[in-house]
Each structure stands twice: as C-alpha cells, then as structure tokens.
Design a protein around this motif. Sequence first.
Motif, PDB file in Angstrom:
ATOM      1  N   THR A  68       6.007   3.214   0.409  1.00 51.92           N
ATOM      2  CA  THR A  68       5.264   1.986   0.155  1.00 51.92           C
ATOM      3  C   THR A  68       5.370   1.111   1.391  1.00 51.92           C
ATOM      4  O   THR A  68       6.466   0.835   1.876  1.00 51.92           O
ATOM      5  CB  THR A  68       5.822   1.239  -1.070  1.00 51.92           C
ATOM      6  OG1 THR A  68       5.656   2.064  -2.223  1.00 51.92           O
ATOM      7  CG2 THR A  68       5.076  -0.069  -1.288  1.00 51.92           C
TER       8      THR A  68
ATOM      9  N   LEU B 281      -3.820   4.832   3.751  1.00 54.92           N
ATOM     10  CA  LEU B 281      -3.110   4.111   2.702  1.00 54.92           C
ATOM     11  C   LEU B 281      -3.944   4.038   1.434  1.00 54.92           C
ATOM     12  O   LEU B 281      -5.182   3.974   1.489  1.00 54.92           O
ATOM     13  CB  LEU B 281      -2.785   2.688   3.179  1.00 54.92           C
ATOM     14  CG  LEU B 281      -2.007   2.566   4.497  1.00 54.92           C
ATOM     15  CD1 LEU B 281      -2.130   1.151   5.049  1.00 54.92           C
ATOM     16  CD2 LEU B 281      -0.548   2.925   4.279  1.00 54.92           C
ATOM     17  N   ARG B 282      -3.284   3.997   0.295  1.00 55.18           N
ATOM     18  CA  ARG B 282      -3.931   3.750  -0.984  1.00 55.18           C
ATOM     19  C   ARG B 282      -3.660   2.307  -1.377  1.00 55.18           C
ATOM     20  O   ARG B 282      -2.528   1.881  -1.535  1.00 55.18           O
ATOM     21  CB  ARG B 282      -3.392   4.705  -2.043  1.00 55.18           C
ATOM     22  CG  ARG B 282      -3.848   4.409  -3.465  1.00 55.18           C
ATOM     23  CD  ARG B 282      -5.371   4.514  -3.609  1.00 55.18           C
ATOM     24  NE  ARG B 282      -5.857   5.853  -3.302  1.00 55.18           N
ATOM     25  CZ  ARG B 282      -7.139   6.192  -3.340  1.00 55.18           C
ATOM     26  NH1 ARG B 282      -8.064   5.274  -3.652  1.00 55.18           N
ATOM     27  NH2 ARG B 282      -7.513   7.419  -3.052  1.00 55.18           N
ATOM     28  N   LEU B 283      -4.721   1.517  -1.468  1.00 58.21           N
ATOM     29  CA  LEU B 283      -4.635   0.110  -1.847  1.00 58.21           C
ATOM     30  C   LEU B 283      -5.460  -0.085  -3.108  1.00 58.21           C
ATOM     31  O   LEU B 283      -6.694  -0.093  -3.047  1.00 58.21           O
ATOM     32  CB  LEU B 283      -5.167  -0.767  -0.708  1.00 58.21           C
ATOM     33  CG  LEU B 283      -5.090  -2.279  -0.905  1.00 58.21           C
ATOM     34  CD1 LEU B 283      -3.645  -2.743  -0.933  1.00 58.21           C
ATOM     35  CD2 LEU B 283      -5.852  -3.008   0.205  1.00 58.21           C
TER      36      LEU B 283
ATOM     37  N   ALA C  34       0.838  -1.195   0.000  1.00 61.88           N
ATOM     38  CA  ALA C  34       0.000   0.000   0.000  1.00 61.88           C
ATOM     39  C   ALA C  34       0.875   1.247   0.000  1.00 61.88           C
ATOM     40  O   ALA C  34       1.976   1.259   0.557  1.00 61.88           O
ATOM     41  CB  ALA C  34      -0.922   0.003   1.221  1.00 61.88           C
TER      42      ALA C  34
END
Length: 365
Positions: free
Chosen positions: A343, A321-323, A305
């Motif tokens: 990351t 987080l960007r998932l 993520a």
Amino acid sequence: MANVTLEHVSKRFGQAEVVRDLSIDVVDREFLVLVGPSGCGKSTILRMIAGLEDASSGSISIGARLVNDVPPKDRDIAMVFQNYALYPHMNVHDNMAFGLRLRHTPKPEIERRVKQTAQMLGIDHLLGRKPKQLSGGQRQRVALGRAIVREPLVFLMDEPLSNLDAKLRVQTRAELIKLHQRLQTTVVYVTHDQVEAMTMGSRIAVLNNGELQQLASPAQIYSHPANVFVAGFIGSPGMNFLNARLIRAAGGIEVQAAGLTLRLPPALAAKAMSAPGADVILGIRPEDVRKSEADRNNAEPQAQARVEVVEHMGSELFVYLRLAEDTLTARLDPSLEVAPGDTLPVSVNPERVHLFDPQTERTLL
C-alpha cells in the motif's frame, strides 16, 4: 526552400473518407511531424503532397504554386519511404545518382553532389557496394542520400526508421535532426511513434480518424493537450484518466474522484469556474504522481493506493496502482523500494492536472 500549404483537403476512397477537411501550413524550413495511430490518414496526406494520390477536394500548394494538377516529377519534392526501395543491381553511387541522370544533370555536378552527400552521411566508403552488402542502417542512409542529392524544395519522409532496431533508430533519429539543421530544408515526416514526434518535430500535427486534433510545438502539445485523445496518445506511459466531479468548497474548486480529492490552485480554478458541479475527466501525467510524505504538520497523504505492477526501467520506476476502481500509473524514483501488494501513500501535483469535458472530450483549461 518552400512552405507547404494544405487548405480544406479531403480524401475519399469510395464512401470512406480517410482525410477530412484538413488545413495545415508547413512553414519554410520547418520539420513538421504527422503523428497518429495506424489508419489515421497520415501517409495518405504525405502521398497527396507528393502527387501519388489526388485530393478529393481542397488545394495543395508548394511555395507559391498550386500543385493539385502538377505531376509528381514536377513538384520538386523528394520522398524517403519505409521500404528503402534501392535498386539491387546498382551500387550505392549509382543508386544515389540515378535520379539526377534521369534529369540529365551534368556528370561533374552529379559527382559533386553524390560525393558531398556521401561524406555528409558517412557512407563515402560504401559507394562501390551493392545494397545486399549493407546493413539496415547503411541502406537507410543511402535512401536518404538519394533524396538529398536531388536538392528538392521539400523532403517527405514516410516512417523511414521503422525497419531499424531500437538502438539504431535512436542513433539515426539524432542524425536526421542534425541533418535538418545543416540542410535547412522543409521536411514533412510521418510516424506512428510519439517518441519520434516529440524528439524530432519543430511542430507536431496529431491526427486521428483523418482529422487534425492539434497542431503545436512538442512542449505545447505535451503540457496543454487539446483533448483526451492527444493527452492519451502523447506521452509514455500515457496520461491517467479518472472520472471526477468539480465541487465548489470553501471559496475554491475541488476535483473529487473515487479515492482522490484535489483542491485546484487559483489559476486553474478560475478557468474551471464555468463548470462547478459538472462531471469531468481528470487527467494526470505519471510524473505528477508521487509517493506522499507526511509534512511537519502531519498532513495526511491525498490517497492510499495498492501496488499492482512494478517496472524497473533503470533510470526510473513505473508503478501501476489501484486507486478505488481506477488504475493509476506513476513514474517514481528508481531508488524507491516497492513491491506488488504494497500500500503506497500517493499525492498528485494539483498545479499540473488536466480537466476535460466528458461529452466533447475537449480540454476545459
């Protein structure tokens, strides 16, 4: 003391139905919290119990007595409002004693109750002051004291802490809990603050759009929410929701979301067996997301993520987080060194995930 029973209660203002077919049994000496967003009907429910609003349908009982047609003054309740509503021309003593005088309570009894209650609330040194000479917390204690001296069957509290600053709100919250333990009275408490609900209530009634979503203990509501609304409303930060799919694989059940695959443990898989191949909403609490470490077998982390926002809260760290196409909030150890743009390998505790039907939004577990 007494229990409070609402059976199939509804309230309409013209064509607008603000409370729909509500049934709740408040147990004797219980501290029940009504919680929900603004406009969900919680204050209207409190006002119907008090007799300040008439129920459009259904029945309301206090103890063994049906009170639908009983005027407020005869219901033996005491109400504490968000606005302290103190008489500005009266001192603290007279504000607390006023209701007893209206009921022609003997003067020695009035003095006993006022003195005893003032000592209990720590305002006995303020009895000669006017409301304008008091701080917000002191005024709130006077409003509570005015209710306590009545010695009612039921206390009704409508967001009594919302006018206090954050620190004083926490302090007064603890005082209210101790006060309830000492008085052993039935309390119905209204708030929009889910932290107040979780910390104060013996049970919580979660409301939305005039309907009861779930009625249970704080622990039960947090660990086993009945639907997506309850899961998202209770908890700070709120639960993460991902669109996912149940897949039968190698004798078990997997949950597959964009960028994340989880194998359900046997206990949860058995409950989800009725819907293999179905689309689901995967719910994950922030504390169940953790930084993944490769184990001795060099196992790969469950997902990679990208860190978008980091909030340092002192005792904990909130990381957004960007998932894939989703945002995932994690509650992590504050000693972790992480910055936006990093990351982060993350894993999810599969024992604690939640699954919801995307059509009904009710839990599958």
